[in-house]
Scaffold this motif. Structure first.
Motif, PDB file in Angstrom:
ATOM      1  N   ASP A 107       0.822  -1.214   0.000  1.00 46.99           N
ATOM      2  CA  ASP A 107       0.000   0.000   0.000  1.00 46.99           C
ATOM      3  C   ASP A 107       0.853   1.260   0.000  1.00 46.99           C
ATOM      4  O   ASP A 107       0.470   2.283  -0.580  1.00 46.99           O
ATOM      5  CB  ASP A 107      -0.937   0.002   1.207  1.00 46.99           C
ATOM      6  N   LYS A 110       2.077   1.848  -3.525  1.00 44.95           N
ATOM      7  CA  LYS A 110       0.992   2.421  -4.330  1.00 44.95           C
ATOM      8  C   LYS A 110       0.825   3.907  -4.025  1.00 44.95           C
ATOM      9  O   LYS A 110       0.648   4.733  -4.931  1.00 44.95           O
ATOM     10  CB  LYS A 110      -0.311   1.675  -4.042  1.00 44.95           C
ATOM     11  N   ALA A 113       3.501   6.098  -5.571  1.00 48.27           N
ATOM     12  CA  ALA A 113       3.246   6.341  -6.992  1.00 48.27           C
ATOM     13  C   ALA A 113       2.357   7.570  -7.161  1.00 48.27           C
ATOM     14  O   ALA A 113       2.627   8.446  -7.995  1.00 48.27           O
ATOM     15  CB  ALA A 113       2.591   5.113  -7.621  1.00 48.27           C
ATOM     16  N   THR A 114       1.320   7.647  -6.347  1.00 46.37           N
ATOM     17  CA  THR A 114       0.398   8.784  -6.423  1.00 46.37           C
ATOM     18  C   THR A 114       1.067  10.080  -5.985  1.00 46.37           C
ATOM     19  O   THR A 114       0.879  11.132  -6.606  1.00 46.37           O
ATOM     20  CB  THR A 114      -0.836   8.518  -5.545  1.00 46.37           C
ATOM     21  N   ALA A 133       4.618   2.442  -9.033  1.00 45.15           N
ATOM     22  CA  ALA A 133       3.398   1.774  -9.498  1.00 45.15           C
ATOM     23  C   ALA A 133       3.716   0.372 -10.000  1.00 45.15           C
ATOM     24  O   ALA A 133       2.986  -0.592  -9.728  1.00 45.15           O
ATOM     25  CB  ALA A 133       2.738   2.600 -10.601  1.00 45.15           C
ATOM     26  N   TYR A 136       4.488  -1.887  -7.065  1.00 48.89           N
ATOM     27  CA  TYR A 136       3.256  -2.268  -6.368  1.00 48.89           C
ATOM     28  C   TYR A 136       2.527  -3.391  -7.103  1.00 48.89           C
ATOM     29  O   TYR A 136       2.128  -4.390  -6.492  1.00 48.89           O
ATOM     30  CB  TYR A 136       2.346  -1.046  -6.224  1.00 48.89           C
ATOM     31  N   THR A 137       2.355  -3.249  -8.414  1.00 48.21           N
ATOM     32  CA  THR A 137       1.592  -4.258  -9.157  1.00 48.21           C
ATOM     33  C   THR A 137       2.346  -5.582  -9.279  1.00 48.21           C
ATOM     34  O   THR A 137       1.737  -6.616  -9.543  1.00 48.21           O
ATOM     35  CB  THR A 137       1.239  -3.751 -10.567  1.00 48.21           C
ATOM     36  N   ASP A 150      -4.344  -3.325  -7.520  1.00 47.10           N
ATOM     37  CA  ASP A 150      -5.189  -2.339  -8.192  1.00 47.10           C
ATOM     38  C   ASP A 150      -4.412  -1.768  -9.382  1.00 47.10           C
ATOM     39  O   ASP A 150      -3.610  -0.847  -9.225  1.00 47.10           O
ATOM     40  CB  ASP A 150      -5.566  -1.233  -7.207  1.00 47.10           C
ATOM     41  N   SER A 152      -5.270   0.059 -11.682  1.00 49.08           N
ATOM     42  CA  SER A 152      -5.649   1.402 -12.132  1.00 49.08           C
ATOM     43  C   SER A 152      -4.544   2.413 -11.849  1.00 49.08           C
ATOM     44  O   SER A 152      -4.449   3.438 -12.527  1.00 49.08           O
ATOM     45  CB  SER A 152      -6.947   1.848 -11.454  1.00 49.08           C
ATOM     46  N   ILE A 153      -3.693   2.116 -10.859  1.00 44.14           N
ATOM     47  CA  ILE A 153      -2.604   3.038 -10.544  1.00 44.14           C
ATOM     48  C   ILE A 153      -1.623   3.128 -11.709  1.00 44.14           C
ATOM     49  O   ILE A 153      -1.066   4.187 -11.992  1.00 44.14           O
ATOM     50  CB  ILE A 153      -1.876   2.616  -9.243  1.00 44.14           C
ATOM     51  N   GLU A 156      -2.959   5.320 -14.569  1.00 47.80           N
ATOM     52  CA  GLU A 156      -2.890   6.766 -14.340  1.00 47.80           C
ATOM     53  C   GLU A 156      -1.669   7.392 -15.005  1.00 47.80           C
ATOM     54  O   GLU A 156      -1.639   8.599 -15.248  1.00 47.80           O
ATOM     55  CB  GLU A 156      -2.873   7.061 -12.838  1.00 47.80           C
TER      56      GLU A 156
END
Length: 216
Positions: A107, A110, A113-114, A133, A136-137, A150, A152-153, A156
């Motif tokens: 987490d 992730k 990344a944001t 990102a 994380y994946t 997730d 979707s990150i 983005e």
């Protein structure tokens, strides 16, 4: 059963070998968290509360003491970072989140990344954000448990990176190795000691902060 105050619980959570045991008003030793709460409810509860935006001073105290224990308490580091960011202290929050991310906490990776994508608490850097990102994946702790990340990150970042930048992000992710933060500075050790002895963390005052001569 001995009634435990919040301070007593924080002490129990943060006590370390060699620290004097706290006693209640009747002189009885306050049980450690392991003795009183073997399922680590305080740790889980404080992390969960922070994830839901509950970041009052008591929760921050508990999270700080857990976070300063270093490796093995990345959940507290992540939660503490979230609280600092929620309170507008974005740089300090990002620093705590990155400590958890560096150890491989999914987490936190992730969230880094944001943060890099938005430039929140860190210098905006979509390449570095894409690296986190990707980490994380691909995180093995998620994959080994059959947890689907997730994705979707990653999406983005589509359109914000050139093929060359994406290749750099891939290279950074491939060469990444985990690292585990340990309190080493004078201030870090002071906070850790105050958690063990006083049962809470103490915000360092100016005299506690080492002065560094201006080299210019």
């Amino acid at each position: 059963m001995i009634a435990l105050s919040v301070i007593g619980l924080v002490l129990a959570a943060c006590s370390s070998g060699g620290a004097a045991r706290k006693r209640d008003s009747d002189g009885r030793i306050i049980p450690t968290l392991a003795e009183q709460d073997p399922t680590s409810t305080l740790y889980a509860k404080s992390v969960s509360q922070a994830a839901h935006g509950e970041c009052d001073s008591e929760i921050m105290d508990v999270l700080t003491c857990f976070a300063y224990r270093g490796h093995g308490y990345e959940g507290a580091q992540m939660a503490l970072g979230q609280c600092y960011i929620a309170k507008g202290q974005e740089a300090e929050g990002a620093e705590w989140v990155q400590r958890a991310a560096n150890s491989g906490w999914p987490d936190a990776q992730k969230m880094m990344a944001t943060l890099y994508l938005k430039g929140q608490g860190v210098d905006q850097d979509p390449v570095e954000g894409a690296k986190w990102a990707k980490l994380y994946t691909r995180n093995p702790s998620l994959l080994s448990l059959g947890v689907q990340p997730d994705v979707s990150i990653v999406q983005e970042f589509r359109g914000s990176l050139t093929s060359e930048q994406n290749a750099v992000a891939d290279q950074r992710a491939s060469s990444w190795v985990p690292s585990y933060w340990t309190p080493t500075s004078v201030i870090d050790r002071d906070v850790r000691r105050s958690c063990a002895v006083e049962g809470r963390h103490r915000v360092p005052s100016m005299p506690d902060i080492e002065s560094v001569p201006n080299p210019y």
